[in-house]
Design an enzyme around this catalytic site. Sequence first.
Site, PDB file in Angstrom:
ATOM      1  N   MET A   1      -3.822  -0.191  -0.174  1.00  0.00           N
ATOM      2  CA  MET A   1      -3.170   0.961  -0.771  1.00  0.00           C
ATOM      3  C   MET A   1      -3.605   1.116  -2.226  1.00  0.00           C
ATOM      4  O   MET A   1      -4.324   0.286  -2.764  1.00  0.00           O
ATOM      5  CB  MET A   1      -1.644   0.805  -0.693  1.00  0.00           C
ATOM      6  CG  MET A   1      -1.099   0.946   0.719  1.00  0.00           C
ATOM      7  SD  MET A   1      -1.245   2.625   1.338  1.00  0.00           S
ATOM      8  CE  MET A   1      -0.548   2.407   2.964  1.00  0.00           C
ATOM      9  N   CYS A   2      -3.118   2.150  -2.842  1.00  0.00           N
ATOM     10  CA  CYS A   2      -3.503   2.495  -4.200  1.00  0.00           C
ATOM     11  C   CYS A   2      -2.506   1.938  -5.202  1.00  0.00           C
ATOM     12  O   CYS A   2      -1.500   1.347  -4.851  1.00  0.00           O
ATOM     13  CB  CYS A   2      -3.589   4.013  -4.336  1.00  0.00           C
ATOM     14  SG  CYS A   2      -4.526   4.817  -3.019  1.00  0.00           S
ATOM     15  N   ARG A   3      -2.805   2.117  -6.475  1.00  0.00           N
ATOM     16  CA  ARG A   3      -1.889   1.798  -7.558  1.00  0.00           C
ATOM     17  C   ARG A   3      -1.884   2.983  -8.500  1.00  0.00           C
ATOM     18  O   ARG A   3      -2.921   3.624  -8.696  1.00  0.00           O
ATOM     19  CB  ARG A   3      -2.323   0.556  -8.353  1.00  0.00           C
ATOM     20  CG  ARG A   3      -2.872  -0.593  -7.561  1.00  0.00           C
ATOM     21  CD  ARG A   3      -1.989  -1.089  -6.477  1.00  0.00           C
ATOM     22  NE  ARG A   3      -0.716  -1.615  -6.937  1.00  0.00           N
ATOM     23  CZ  ARG A   3       0.356  -1.690  -6.141  1.00  0.00           C
ATOM     24  NH1 ARG A   3       0.291  -1.241  -4.900  1.00  0.00           N
ATOM     25  NH2 ARG A   3       1.485  -2.186  -6.600  1.00  0.00           N
ATOM     26  N   VAL A  95      -5.822   4.211  -9.229  1.00  0.00           N
ATOM     27  CA  VAL A  95      -6.949   3.520  -8.613  1.00  0.00           C
ATOM     28  C   VAL A  95      -6.735   3.560  -7.106  1.00  0.00           C
ATOM     29  O   VAL A  95      -5.616   3.402  -6.625  1.00  0.00           O
ATOM     30  CB  VAL A  95      -7.104   2.075  -9.120  1.00  0.00           C
ATOM     31  CG1 VAL A  95      -7.552   2.067 -10.567  1.00  0.00           C
ATOM     32  CG2 VAL A  95      -5.827   1.272  -8.954  1.00  0.00           C
ATOM     33  N   ASN A 121       0.923   7.143  -3.925  1.00  0.00           N
ATOM     34  CA  ASN A 121       0.652   5.783  -3.463  1.00  0.00           C
ATOM     35  C   ASN A 121       1.373   5.608  -2.141  1.00  0.00           C
ATOM     36  O   ASN A 121       2.598   5.714  -2.080  1.00  0.00           O
ATOM     37  CB  ASN A 121       1.141   4.748  -4.477  1.00  0.00           C
ATOM     38  CG  ASN A 121       0.893   3.323  -4.007  1.00  0.00           C
ATOM     39  OD1 ASN A 121      -0.021   3.072  -3.226  1.00  0.00           O
ATOM     40  ND2 ASN A 121       1.706   2.392  -4.482  1.00  0.00           N
TER      41      ASN A 121
END
Length: 357
Positions: A1-3, A95, A121
């Site tokens: 996953m993203c941040r 990100v 996210n």
Amino acid sequence: MCRFLIFKGKQPIRLSHLLTRPAHSIINQSFDSRLRLDRRRPMNGDGFGVAYYPLDTELSEDGPCLFKAITPAWNNQNLSTLAEKTKSDLVFAHVRASTYGVLSETNCHPFTYHSLCFMHNGGISNFKGIKRKLLNHIKDEYLNFIQGSTDSECAFALFLDTLDKLGYDPKKQDGDFGNVALRKAMLRTIDYIRDWTKEANKDEAHVEPSLLNFAVTDGSTVVVSRYITSKTDEAASLHFSCGSSFVETSPGEYRVERLDRNQDVIMVASEPLTFERGDWTAVPTNSILTIKKQTILLHPIIDEYYQEDPLYLRSSTLAESKGLMGSIPLAKAVEKNVPPLEREGRTRPPTAVAHIA
């Protein structure tokens, strides 16, 4: 996953103090995020983006400045140079570790539309099963706005359409929709996605829930959700911090100072930037956080997945299976030449203490 990371300050900050300098900056998180959801992907290296609102009011009329790239954030010299030379009082950074959509700049967050900026996210459960319904629901103006192939950008288009149908023009130039309008549009967007995925998944024996950590700003107000379509599972991690200043105490080490009761600095992040446990508070699961004039408001999202018992502990089974560790860094002695993520201690986050509206 993203941040993702949000900074809202009374005074502008150099972007490097958020993106590159902290030992646990969002770029270091992109290299090895201990709280990421999917440990099968070792890094958040599928591109990055940063949106920031110019201090010059004439320049900010057309919305935020936006810089994206598909290269890993930790290996982009242009980002490092830009961060050292740029200041802003409102920053969105993201990100990406892709869960849906190909690797391209159009799929990198944040997404912008005039004064509005949006990032996500998580992921929409069975997105392919609801994509046609979502696209048929929104006006052509917002359908044609979509350039990439992610569920996140479609969610932003749905948000824009929802804001429009609530009577607010998303093309508004002054970027001041107000906290009520943005929060209402965010909640309704979540409602649509929840209801459509529930209908699409009704014949499935087991489906994973949607993880909807959305963030949106108009350049003035910020609205962020922490939400999961489950009454028993924990949502993707989200924390906030506030104080009078964000200072570098030694190279790479930062602290949120609280010299008075003012919230001159507010940050919201998927993963904390500092190693001080007391700096950060977990956003309650299935709630919405609003930053209005440097004041934090927390509202519960009351629907079928809302837990009335404040002491109820959601199961960590799903989170653990995806690598989600509901913890934050602890302050401890920093050893030289040891990567920050190898010298951390961890603990459960403290209970939220912000004003519950």
